[in-house]
Design a protein around this motif. Sequence first.
Motif, PDB file in Angstrom:
ATOM      1  N   THR A  21       0.667  -1.299  -0.131  1.00 43.96           N
ATOM      2  CA  THR A  21       0.336  -0.083  -0.014  1.00 43.96           C
ATOM      3  C   THR A  21       1.066   1.038   0.313  1.00 43.96           C
ATOM      4  O   THR A  21       0.250   2.174  -0.454  1.00 43.96           O
ATOM      5  CB  THR A  21      -1.061  -0.324   1.084  1.00 43.96           C
ATOM      6  N   LEU A  22       2.470   1.368  -0.077  1.00 42.93           N
ATOM      7  CA  LEU A  22       2.591   2.114   0.645  1.00 42.93           C
ATOM      8  C   LEU A  22       3.317   2.705  -0.643  1.00 42.93           C
ATOM      9  O   LEU A  22       3.616   3.779  -1.065  1.00 42.93           O
ATOM     10  CB  LEU A  22       3.855   1.617   1.934  1.00 42.93           C
ATOM     11  N   ALA A  23       3.798   1.009  -1.530  1.00 41.84           N
ATOM     12  CA  ALA A  23       4.625   1.714  -2.270  1.00 41.84           C
ATOM     13  C   ALA A  23       4.001   1.873  -3.827  1.00 41.84           C
ATOM     14  O   ALA A  23       4.038   3.074  -4.255  1.00 41.84           O
ATOM     15  CB  ALA A  23       4.787   0.217  -2.437  1.00 41.84           C
ATOM     16  N   LEU A  24       2.515   1.629  -3.583  1.00 45.72           N
ATOM     17  CA  LEU A  24       1.071   2.403  -4.308  1.00 45.72           C
ATOM     18  C   LEU A  24       1.078   3.299  -4.158  1.00 45.72           C
ATOM     19  O   LEU A  24       1.316   4.101  -5.238  1.00 45.72           O
ATOM     20  CB  LEU A  24      -0.203   1.611  -4.653  1.00 45.72           C
ATOM     21  N   ALA A  25       1.587   3.943  -2.868  1.00 42.33           N
ATOM     22  CA  ALA A  25       0.790   5.154  -2.875  1.00 42.33           C
ATOM     23  C   ALA A  25       2.539   6.495  -2.746  1.00 42.33           C
ATOM     24  O   ALA A  25       1.914   7.680  -3.682  1.00 42.33           O
ATOM     25  CB  ALA A  25       0.616   5.921  -1.378  1.00 42.33           C
ATOM     26  N   GLY A  26       3.146   5.629  -2.879  1.00 44.05           N
ATOM     27  CA  GLY A  26       4.356   6.338  -2.538  1.00 44.05           C
ATOM     28  C   GLY A  26       4.186   6.543  -4.565  1.00 44.05           C
ATOM     29  O   GLY A  26       5.142   8.130  -4.969  1.00 44.05           O
ATOM     30  N   GLY A  27       4.444   5.888  -5.428  1.00 44.30           N
ATOM     31  CA  GLY A  27       4.495   5.271  -6.702  1.00 44.30           C
ATOM     32  C   GLY A  27       3.769   7.109  -7.139  1.00 44.30           C
ATOM     33  O   GLY A  27       3.975   7.433  -7.910  1.00 44.30           O
ATOM     34  N   TYR A  28       2.185   6.105  -6.612  1.00 44.79           N
ATOM     35  CA  TYR A  28       1.076   7.451  -7.446  1.00 44.79           C
ATOM     36  C   TYR A  28       1.705   8.950  -6.841  1.00 44.79           C
ATOM     37  O   TYR A  28       1.387   9.717  -7.470  1.00 44.79           O
ATOM     38  CB  TYR A  28       0.103   7.568  -6.098  1.00 44.79           C
ATOM     39  N   LEU A  29       2.175   9.245  -6.400  1.00 47.93           N
ATOM     40  CA  LEU A  29       2.372  10.773  -5.397  1.00 47.93           C
ATOM     41  C   LEU A  29       4.130  10.470  -6.671  1.00 47.93           C
ATOM     42  O   LEU A  29       3.277  12.151  -7.320  1.00 47.93           O
ATOM     43  CB  LEU A  29       2.725  10.752  -4.189  1.00 47.93           C
ATOM     44  N   ALA A  30       4.558  10.303  -6.807  1.00 46.32           N
ATOM     45  CA  ALA A  30       5.838  10.596  -7.492  1.00 46.32           C
ATOM     46  C   ALA A  30       5.444  10.320  -9.307  1.00 46.32           C
ATOM     47  O   ALA A  30       5.305  11.605  -9.714  1.00 46.32           O
ATOM     48  CB  ALA A  30       6.806  10.011  -7.579  1.00 46.32           C
ATOM     49  N   GLY A  31       4.279   9.869  -9.159  1.00 44.92           N
ATOM     50  CA  GLY A  31       3.882   9.588 -11.073  1.00 44.92           C
ATOM     51  C   GLY A  31       2.408  10.574 -11.243  1.00 44.92           C
ATOM     52  O   GLY A  31       3.189  11.438 -12.953  1.00 44.92           O
ATOM     53  N   SER A  32       2.153  11.034 -10.011  1.00 38.69           N
ATOM     54  CA  SER A  32       1.234  12.394 -10.279  1.00 38.69           C
ATOM     55  C   SER A  32       1.597  13.508 -10.195  1.00 38.69           C
ATOM     56  O   SER A  32       1.461  14.697 -10.517  1.00 38.69           O
ATOM     57  CB  SER A  32       0.238  12.419  -9.237  1.00 38.69           C
TER      58      SER A  32
END
Length: 195
Positions: A5-16
Amino acid sequence: ALVLTLALAGGYLAGSIPFGLILTRYAGLGDVRAIGSGNIGATNVLRTGRKGLAAATLLGDALKGTAAVLVAGRLGGEDAALAAGLGAFLGHLFPVWLGFKGGKGVATFIGVLLALSPLATLVFAAIWIGLAFAMRYSSLSALSASAATPPVLWALGQPRAAVLFLVLGLLLWWKHAPNIRRLLAGTEGRIGQKG
Ligand code: G3P
């Protein structure tokens, strides 16, 4: 599950982080969404005539994906790396800051792929460049190279990455629906053609 979940959220923040939008605004060109295809990606930034800004957009939108995967992989292992790649791609396509209206995903697809398989990235680049020289459609090049990526990853012995890129590829194709319609109608803009 917490790590993923943290990886998904961290990735999302970077990707956005919308590099195209930020760089063109910073360069005083106004809102890139008002020109050409209306997209925030490097192809549309190129329609401003600013090649350096387009290259920087491609690099930024790609490397945010690469970085997310590498950091998550280092901290959480392979599953976290794949989750961060998915998150970064989703962040680029659906950034909360832009009302979930983001880009079409080509650069971020490449960046995530680079972190997981440099060899598959080379194959992607070869297809993209070859078709771009022959046809001069950025969208057609990306659609073709992205379709080839899952089987290439599978053949390289990376079945889990292949499944991830099947999902990313489907999203990429879906986001390119207007481009596909224009390609079929013969009205798609060529690379570098001003919009
Ligand atoms: O990266 C998106 C590219 O494949 C097409 O961009 O601006 O022509 O819709 P655009």
